[in-house]
Design an enzyme around this catalytic site. Structure first.
Site, mmCIF file in Angstrom:
data_model
loop_
_atom_site.group_PDB
_atom_site.id
_atom_site.type_symbol
_atom_site.label_atom_id
_atom_site.label_comp_id
_atom_site.label_asym_id
_atom_site.label_seq_id
_atom_site.Cartn_x
_atom_site.Cartn_y
_atom_site.Cartn_z
ATOM 1 N N TYR A 5 -30.884 23.259 8.524
ATOM 2 C CA TYR A 5 -31.930 22.282 8.880
ATOM 3 C C TYR A 5 -31.908 21.975 10.370
ATOM 4 O O TYR A 5 -32.918 22.128 11.066
ATOM 5 C CB TYR A 5 -31.747 20.983 8.078
ATOM 6 C CG TYR A 5 -32.492 19.797 8.668
ATOM 7 C CD1 TYR A 5 -33.886 19.760 8.671
ATOM 8 C CD2 TYR A 5 -31.803 18.720 9.247
ATOM 9 C CE1 TYR A 5 -34.573 18.678 9.234
ATOM 10 C CE2 TYR A 5 -32.482 17.645 9.802
ATOM 11 C CZ TYR A 5 -33.865 17.622 9.789
ATOM 12 O OH TYR A 5 -34.552 16.563 10.349
ATOM 13 N N THR A 10 -34.768 15.286 15.716
ATOM 14 C CA THR A 10 -33.646 14.562 15.108
ATOM 15 C C THR A 10 -32.400 14.623 15.986
ATOM 16 O O THR A 10 -32.205 15.600 16.718
ATOM 17 C CB THR A 10 -33.337 15.178 13.720
ATOM 18 O OG1 THR A 10 -32.050 14.757 13.292
ATOM 19 C CG2 THR A 10 -33.305 16.696 13.756
ATOM 20 N N ASP A 11 -31.556 13.615 15.856
ATOM 21 C CA ASP A 11 -30.275 13.627 16.594
ATOM 22 C C ASP A 11 -29.355 14.743 16.078
ATOM 23 O O ASP A 11 -28.385 15.113 16.730
ATOM 24 C CB ASP A 11 -29.566 12.268 16.480
ATOM 25 C CG ASP A 11 -29.206 11.865 15.045
ATOM 26 O OD1 ASP A 11 -29.658 12.530 14.090
ATOM 27 O OD2 ASP A 11 -28.466 10.875 14.877
ATOM 28 N N GLU A 12 -29.686 15.308 14.886
ATOM 29 C CA GLU A 12 -28.794 16.325 14.297
ATOM 30 C C GLU A 12 -28.761 17.603 15.132
ATOM 31 O O GLU A 12 -27.841 18.407 14.982
ATOM 32 C CB GLU A 12 -29.199 16.601 12.842
ATOM 33 C CG GLU A 12 -29.092 15.334 12.007
ATOM 34 C CD GLU A 12 -29.239 15.533 10.509
ATOM 35 O OE1 GLU A 12 -28.915 16.611 10.008
ATOM 36 O OE2 GLU A 12 -29.684 14.578 9.846
ATOM 37 N N LYS A 42 -34.620 22.755 13.483
ATOM 38 C CA LYS A 42 -35.219 21.699 14.323
ATOM 39 C C LYS A 42 -34.906 21.958 15.804
ATOM 40 O O LYS A 42 -35.753 21.749 16.668
ATOM 41 C CB LYS A 42 -34.702 20.314 13.917
ATOM 42 C CG LYS A 42 -35.125 19.831 12.546
ATOM 43 C CD LYS A 42 -36.631 19.620 12.403
ATOM 44 C CE LYS A 42 -37.148 18.426 13.191
ATOM 45 N NZ LYS A 42 -38.587 18.183 12.950
HETATM 46 P P1 NAD Z 1 -40.340 14.229 4.541
HETATM 47 O O1 NAD Z 1 -39.635 15.392 3.934
HETATM 48 O O2 NAD Z 1 -40.389 12.934 3.825
HETATM 49 O O3 NAD Z 1 -41.868 14.641 4.831
HETATM 50 C C1 NAD Z 1 -42.249 15.871 5.362
HETATM 51 C C2 NAD Z 1 -43.770 16.007 5.190
HETATM 52 O O4 NAD Z 1 -44.174 17.250 5.799
HETATM 53 C C3 NAD Z 1 -44.221 16.068 3.730
HETATM 54 O O5 NAD Z 1 -45.359 15.252 3.559
HETATM 55 C C4 NAD Z 1 -44.572 17.535 3.514
HETATM 56 O O6 NAD Z 1 -45.568 17.741 2.535
HETATM 57 C C5 NAD Z 1 -45.057 17.930 4.897
HETATM 58 N N1 NAD Z 1 -44.929 19.379 5.163
HETATM 59 C C6 NAD Z 1 -43.830 20.159 4.920
HETATM 60 N N2 NAD Z 1 -44.091 21.428 5.285
HETATM 61 C C7 NAD Z 1 -45.367 21.437 5.789
HETATM 62 C C8 NAD Z 1 -46.191 22.441 6.345
HETATM 63 N N3 NAD Z 1 -45.768 23.706 6.450
HETATM 64 N N4 NAD Z 1 -47.426 22.110 6.769
HETATM 65 C C9 NAD Z 1 -47.869 20.830 6.653
HETATM 66 N N5 NAD Z 1 -47.131 19.842 6.115
HETATM 67 C C10 NAD Z 1 -45.898 20.137 5.700
HETATM 68 O O7 NAD Z 1 -39.708 14.085 5.989
HETATM 69 P P2 NAD Z 1 -39.456 12.767 6.856
HETATM 70 O O8 NAD Z 1 -38.134 12.215 6.505
HETATM 71 O O9 NAD Z 1 -40.663 11.924 6.818
HETATM 72 O O10 NAD Z 1 -39.300 13.431 8.308
HETATM 73 C C11 NAD Z 1 -40.439 13.606 9.149
HETATM 74 C C12 NAD Z 1 -39.995 14.245 10.443
HETATM 75 O O11 NAD Z 1 -39.024 13.419 11.085
HETATM 76 C C13 NAD Z 1 -39.317 15.608 10.254
HETATM 77 O O12 NAD Z 1 -39.758 16.451 11.299
HETATM 78 C C14 NAD Z 1 -37.832 15.311 10.374
HETATM 79 O O13 NAD Z 1 -37.140 16.430 10.869
HETATM 80 C C15 NAD Z 1 -37.848 14.165 11.365
HETATM 81 N N6 NAD Z 1 -36.719 13.214 11.284
HETATM 82 C C16 NAD Z 1 -36.372 12.652 10.086
HETATM 83 C C17 NAD Z 1 -35.336 11.704 10.036
HETATM 84 C C18 NAD Z 1 -34.953 11.018 8.739
HETATM 85 O O14 NAD Z 1 -33.988 10.263 8.730
HETATM 86 N N7 NAD Z 1 -35.684 11.216 7.642
HETATM 87 C C19 NAD Z 1 -34.657 11.373 11.209
HETATM 88 C C20 NAD Z 1 -35.032 11.971 12.413
HETATM 89 C C21 NAD Z 1 -36.086 12.875 12.432
HETATM 90 P P1 TYD Z 2 -28.680 12.378 4.083
HETATM 91 O O1 TYD Z 2 -29.376 11.159 3.603
HETATM 92 O O2 TYD Z 2 -28.868 13.661 3.337
HETATM 93 O O3 TYD Z 2 -29.057 12.550 5.629
HETATM 94 P P2 TYD Z 2 -28.418 13.553 6.746
HETATM 95 O O4 TYD Z 2 -27.673 14.625 6.076
HETATM 96 O O5 TYD Z 2 -29.669 14.072 7.413
HETATM 97 O O6 TYD Z 2 -27.584 12.683 7.642
HETATM 98 O O7 TYD Z 2 -27.117 12.083 4.132
HETATM 99 C C1 TYD Z 2 -26.601 10.975 4.847
HETATM 100 C C2 TYD Z 2 -25.100 10.980 4.668
HETATM 101 O O8 TYD Z 2 -24.796 10.713 3.293
HETATM 102 C C3 TYD Z 2 -24.473 12.320 4.983
HETATM 103 O O9 TYD Z 2 -23.203 12.101 5.604
HETATM 104 C C4 TYD Z 2 -24.257 12.968 3.617
HETATM 105 C C5 TYD Z 2 -24.034 11.769 2.697
HETATM 106 N N1 TYD Z 2 -24.515 11.944 1.308
HETATM 107 C C6 TYD Z 2 -23.660 11.692 0.239
HETATM 108 O O10 TYD Z 2 -22.468 11.323 0.418
HETATM 109 N N2 TYD Z 2 -24.145 11.866 -1.028
HETATM 110 C C7 TYD Z 2 -25.418 12.277 -1.278
HETATM 111 O O11 TYD Z 2 -25.785 12.442 -2.475
HETATM 112 C C8 TYD Z 2 -26.284 12.515 -0.180
HETATM 113 C C9 TYD Z 2 -27.701 12.964 -0.400
HETATM 114 C C10 TYD Z 2 -25.805 12.329 1.105
#
Ligand code: NAD
Ligand code: TYD
Length: 340
Positions: free
Chosen positions: A151, A126-128, A155
């Site tokens: 988090y 992630t960019d975070e 990562k």
């Molecule tokens: P999500 O929370 O929707 O899904 C995570 C999945 O991982 C779930 O299916 C969960 O059951 C599984 N999981 C959790 N712990 C596990 C373990 N110990 N063993 C096996 N499976 C396990 O997450 P997402 O939003 O789909 O994110 C997927 C990946 O992409 C993550 O690594 C996250 O850090 C990264 N990512 C997410 C975003 C975003 O905007 N959502 C952006 C950049 C990167």
């Molecule tokens: P989120 O979807 O949790 O993603 P991330 O924290 O990984 O960027 O949050 C996106 C942005 O929205 C973040 O600046 C926090 C804000 N946010 C709210 O203002 N209210 C909410 O209830 C949530 C979940 C997020």
């Protein structure tokens, strides 16, 4: 490639990635390893039960014996690690599972892949991990890691392990770092699906602080295309950033959602800010454009309208994923911050 192993394939991005891979190649064998935490949902891959080239294995990436057994059985050409605890607010409430899955789980997976000489490994990051930007500038792959939440620090630790394995053992690992995703099948705890789901029920939406924080939004399909491009054309040891070139303040995003759903601004509720809330994320993805011939294709307007339509049509899915454990989390996170 004839077999790939995906971890976390029942989550938001993993399930979209598996669907994309199936579209690209009906004969690709896909092994999906998922622990099915609160965020993992078999329903996200409904229909795959009858796909003879798809195998689901329920289990933990931190279970060395289980993972080694699968790698021995299937000898995948690539392992793509999506599995993670992924929500910042949950990591603030309890960082334990983040350390366990995101760091220890990645280490176990790396060791198993190394032992089995898996030819390609991709860490979905992630960019975070880069921390927070001020008003100016963009994250590049050279930006120093400075994670601010439990988090993002978990990562970043995983990324550093991948880097160390590449450096020390010549391990064929790559890292991709993407900005905030949106699209179908996203668990309604992240801002976009949470706000859509609340608004569809005329419930208030909790905007943290003044809503001035900025995120760069990318459609999940564009992210998945980027991961696919890195798998095919990326170089071991490299990092690739993906972003959507779509920066929005949370309050502007919220107002767009209200407008698209034809709801009044009185549904906005400003609530206590997230502790340590990163101000701004924005991505320079010229490296991925240059080296992977990848660029985001779905414009936000279209992607958001489709996403809203998806949540409207899948109210049953939202209802089911919101049952049980999620209700407890919502109460803990918003209970005393959000009025009725
Ligand atoms: P999500 O929370 O929707 O899904 C995570 C999945 O991982 C779930 O299916 C969960 O059951 C599984 N999981 C959790 N712990 C596990 C373990 N110990 N063993 C096996 N499976 C396990 O997450 P997402 O939003 O789909 O994110 C997927 C990946 O992409 C993550 O690594 C996250 O850090 C990264 N990512 C997410 C975003 C975003 O905007 N959502 C952006 C950049 C990167
Ligand atoms: P989120 O979807 O949790 O993603 P991330 O924290 O990984 O960027 O949050 C996106 C942005 O929205 C973040 O600046 C926090 C804000 N946010 C709210 O203002 N209210 C909410 O209830 C949530 C979940 C997020």
């Amino acid at each position: 490639m004839n077999t790939i192993l995906v971890t976390g394939g029942c989550g938001f991005i993993g399930s979209n990635f598996i669907r994309l891979q199936r579209e690209l190649d009906p004969n690709l064998r896909i092994i999906n390893v998922d622990k099915l935490t609160y965020a993992g949902n078999l329903e996200n891959l409904a229909g795959f039960e009858n796909d003879e080239n798809y195998v689901f294995a329920k289990g933990d990436i931190g279970d060395a014996e289980f993972i080694s057994g699968l790698l021995e059985e299937w000898s995948p050409a690539a392992v793509i690690n999506f599995a993670a605890e992924s929500h910042v607010d949950r990591s603030i409430l309890d960082s334990g599972p983040f350390i366990q899955t995101n760091i220890v789980g990645t280490q176990v997976l790396l060791d198993a892949c190394r032992k089995m000489k898996i030819p390609r490994y991709l860490q979905v990051s992630t960019d975070e991990v880069y921390g927070s930007l001020g008003a100016e500038g963009l994250f590049t792959e050279e930006t120093p890691l400075a994670p601010n939440s439990p988090y993002s620090s978990s990562k970043a630790a995983a990324d550093l392990l991948v880097r160390a394995y590449c450096h020390t053992f010549g391990f064929p690992g790559m890292i991709t770092r993407c900005s905030n995703n949106y699209g179908p099948y996203q668990f309604p705890e992240k801002i976009i699906p949470l706000f859509i789901a609340n608004l569809l029920e005329d419930k208030k939406v909790p905007v943290y602080g003044k809503g001035e924080n900025i995120r760069d939004w990318i459609h999940v399909r564009d992210h998945c295309r980027g991961i696919d491009a890195a798998l095919r054309n990326g170089k071991p040891g490299e990092v690739y950033n993906f972003g959507g070139n779509c920066e929005l303040r949370n309050i502007d995003l919220t107002k767009r959602l209200l407008k698209a759903l034809d709801k009044p601004e009185s549904l906005i509720e400003y609530v206590t800010d997230r502790p340590g809330h990163d101000l701004r994320y924005a991505i320079d993805c010229t490296k991925a454009e240059r080296e992977l011939d990848w660029r985001p294709e779905i414009d936000f307007e279209t992607g958001l309208a489709e996403t809203i339509a998806w949540y409207r049509e899948n109210a049953g899915w939202v209802e089911r994923v919101r049952s049980g454990e999620y209700r407890e989390y919502y109460q803990k996170q918003y209970g005393d911050r959000l009025s009725e």
